[in-house]
Design an enzyme around this catalytic site. Structure first.
Site, short mmCIF file in Angstrom:
data_model
loop_
_atom_site.label_atom_id
_atom_site.label_comp_id
_atom_site.label_asym_id
_atom_site.label_seq_id
_atom_site.Cartn_x
_atom_site.Cartn_y
_atom_site.Cartn_z
N TRP A 105 0.99 -1.24 -0.12
CA TRP A 105 -0.06 0.03 -0.05
C TRP A 105 0.86 1.18 -0.11
O TRP A 105 0.36 2.27 -0.53
CB TRP A 105 -0.75 0.00 1.19
CG TRP A 105 -1.93 -1.39 1.14
CD1 TRP A 105 -1.93 -2.19 2.07
CD2 TRP A 105 -2.91 -1.36 0.20
NE1 TRP A 105 -2.96 -3.24 1.57
CE2 TRP A 105 -3.58 -2.51 0.41
CE3 TRP A 105 -3.20 -0.53 -0.93
CZ2 TRP A 105 -4.56 -3.12 -0.39
CZ3 TRP A 105 -4.45 -1.24 -1.88
CH2 TRP A 105 -4.95 -2.29 -1.53
N ASP A 175 -0.88 6.96 6.59
CA ASP A 175 -1.74 6.06 6.20
C ASP A 175 -2.17 5.32 7.47
O ASP A 175 -1.19 4.27 7.84
CB ASP A 175 -1.50 5.15 4.79
CG ASP A 175 -2.49 4.03 4.61
OD1 ASP A 175 -3.59 4.02 5.40
OD2 ASP A 175 -2.42 3.71 3.52
N LYS A 199 -11.93 -1.61 8.47
CA LYS A 199 -11.07 -2.48 9.56
C LYS A 199 -11.44 -2.25 11.09
O LYS A 199 -12.38 -3.26 11.52
CB LYS A 199 -9.58 -2.15 9.05
CG LYS A 199 -9.14 -2.62 7.90
CD LYS A 199 -7.92 -1.75 7.52
CE LYS A 199 -7.59 -1.86 6.14
NZ LYS A 199 -7.75 -3.02 5.32
N1 PMP Z 1 -3.79 1.21 3.11
C1 PMP Z 1 -3.84 0.46 3.86
C2 PMP Z 1 -2.70 0.32 4.99
C3 PMP Z 1 -4.59 -0.83 3.63
O1 PMP Z 1 -4.60 -1.92 4.44
C4 PMP Z 1 -5.55 -0.60 2.40
C5 PMP Z 1 -6.78 -1.69 2.13
N2 PMP Z 1 -6.67 -2.66 2.77
C6 PMP Z 1 -5.48 0.44 1.46
C7 PMP Z 1 -4.72 1.47 1.92
C8 PMP Z 1 -6.61 0.73 0.37
O2 PMP Z 1 -7.91 1.02 1.10
P1 PMP Z 1 -9.15 1.29 0.05
O3 PMP Z 1 -9.58 -0.21 -0.44
O4 PMP Z 1 -10.08 1.53 1.18
O5 PMP Z 1 -8.84 2.03 -0.93
#
Ligand code: PMP
Length: 376
Positions: A105, A175, A199
């Site tokens: 991510w 993030d 989450k």
């Molecule tokens: N950042 C992290 C740390 C994540 O775990 C995730 C999704 N699991 C995301 C970003 C992406 O999130 P989203 O699917 O809500 O766009």
């Protein structure tokens, strides 16, 4: 609702929601607080909904101790949209930003930012398969960068920043998607924090953004309205139709957190669950956690047997035992137990018993495992 009918869901997100929150929402589903309508059907400009929104914001601010000079926004587009909103809004002066790449991510966030400015990877743990968090000093960042970006908890690789990097005067953007509400956090150390809801907060569809006021209002005129933090801040998250039902459910989760002791109580429970699981993995002759001890995630517990076929067998048999979604992310395999706030201790205990049983049934693999461990 009979909780016996509910599975233990170890998914990394969307993940379990507290059963009492779901039950309360179910009771109100067709008629919210005597209004004769569901929150899903309600105008987002109605008095009822505005109260839901304001309460949710107030409660989240209280739980996280968000200082008065920070805006709290409830947006859509997931954490993924923040990968572009952050650079679009914050690359205001030097158009430089430094990213710490500690997982998939974090890498995606950096790749998106490259479209908008001069992006430097200040550190990356990719060469070691993201099994640790780099140690960073102020000198690792460009002093004229508009911001530094980190991913607090790396959902896929099961790591977590064990410290807040010192970036000097450069604002730190974080993030916090899989870390939010699992520990106390000093918001004032960050310039901006964002987190997808699915989450620890509520259902997917809502993203929380906590932004220091002096950092917003500098998006270029060409930035689309929805992508400008200032527009959302000036309209108190009601510039357009917000994710109403997700905000309503999140509000119920926040109220529950407050009733049950706030962030400190959440952190304690979270640590208890994680320690139990890591202790069991570390003392086992079959399982191994590939992550450096000091950098281990408290919510995404990653482990392997070292034999991919055996890992698959584990995941399949666990499911038969009512323990769902224990497969590691499709990019790395192995196992991952995501134990966010709504995972009860009984779920963790059920997983621990299953792990013991599986280990004793697959004893022949243990010696093989020991040999591999020595060569790792
Ligand atoms: N950042 C992290 C740390 C994540 O775990 C995730 C999704 N699991 C995301 C970003 C992406 O999130 P989203 O699917 O809500 O766009």
């Amino acid at each position: 609702m009979n909780n016996k009918d509910r599975i233990y869901n170890f998914s990394a997100g969307p993940s379990m929601l507290p059963a009492d929150v779901l039950e309360s929402a179910a009771r109100e589903l067709t008629n919210y607080a005597g209004s004769g309508q569901s929150v899903m059907e309600m105008s987002h400009r109605s008095e009822e909904f505005e109260t839901i929104l304001r309460d949710a914001e107030r409660d989240l601010r209280e739980i996280l101790g968000i200082p008065a000079n920070y805006k709290t926004l409830f947006l859509q587009g997931g954490a993924t949209l923040q990968f572009s909103m952050v650079p679009l809004n914050l690359l205001g002066k030097s158009k430089k930003a430094d990213y710490v790449v500690t997982g998939a991510w974090a890498k995606k966030a950096a790749e998106e930012a490259v479209k908008f400015g001069d992006i430097k990877i200040a550190a990356s743990s990719e060469a070691s398969k993201f099994t640790y968090i780099p140690e960073l000093r102020r000198e690792d960042f460009r002093p004229d960068a508009d911001y530094v970006h980190i991913t607090w908890n790396n959902t896929i690789y099961g790591t977590r920043f064990p410290y807040i990097p010192d970036t000097g005067d450069v604002p730190l953007v974080c993030d916090l998607s899989s870390g939010i509400l699992s520990e106390e956090i000093d918001v004032s150390r960050f310039g901006l924090i964002y987190a997808g809801a699915q989450k620890n907060i509520g259902p997917a569809g809502m993203t929380v953004v906590i932004a220091r006021e002096d950092l917003i209002g500098f998006a270029p005129r060409t930035v689309p309205a929805y992508l400008d933090y200032k527009i959302h801040a000036d309209n108190d998250s009601l510039y357009n139709t917000p994710p109403c039902f997700a905000i309503y459910l999140a509000g119920k989760v926040f109220k529950k957190i407050k009733r049950e002791g706030g962030a400190a109580a959440l952190e304690k429970k979270c640590l208890e669950k994680a320690e139990k699981l890591y202790d069991s993995i570390d003392s086992s002759a079959l399982y191994r956690c590939p992550v450096e001890r000091k950098d281990r995630s408290r919510v995404n517990i990653v482990f392997v047997t070292g034999d991919q076929a055996l890992d698959k067998k584990f995941v399949a048999e666990a499911k038969e035992a009512g323990l769902y979604n224990l497969a590691g992310h499709r990019s790395i395999g192995g196992m991952r137990a995501s134990v966010y706030n709504a995972m009860p201790m009984e779920g963790v205990d059920a997983l621990l018993s299953f792990m013991k049983k599986f280990e004793s049934e697959n004893k022949d693999k243990r010696s093989e495992k020991r040999g591999q461990e020595r060569s790792v």
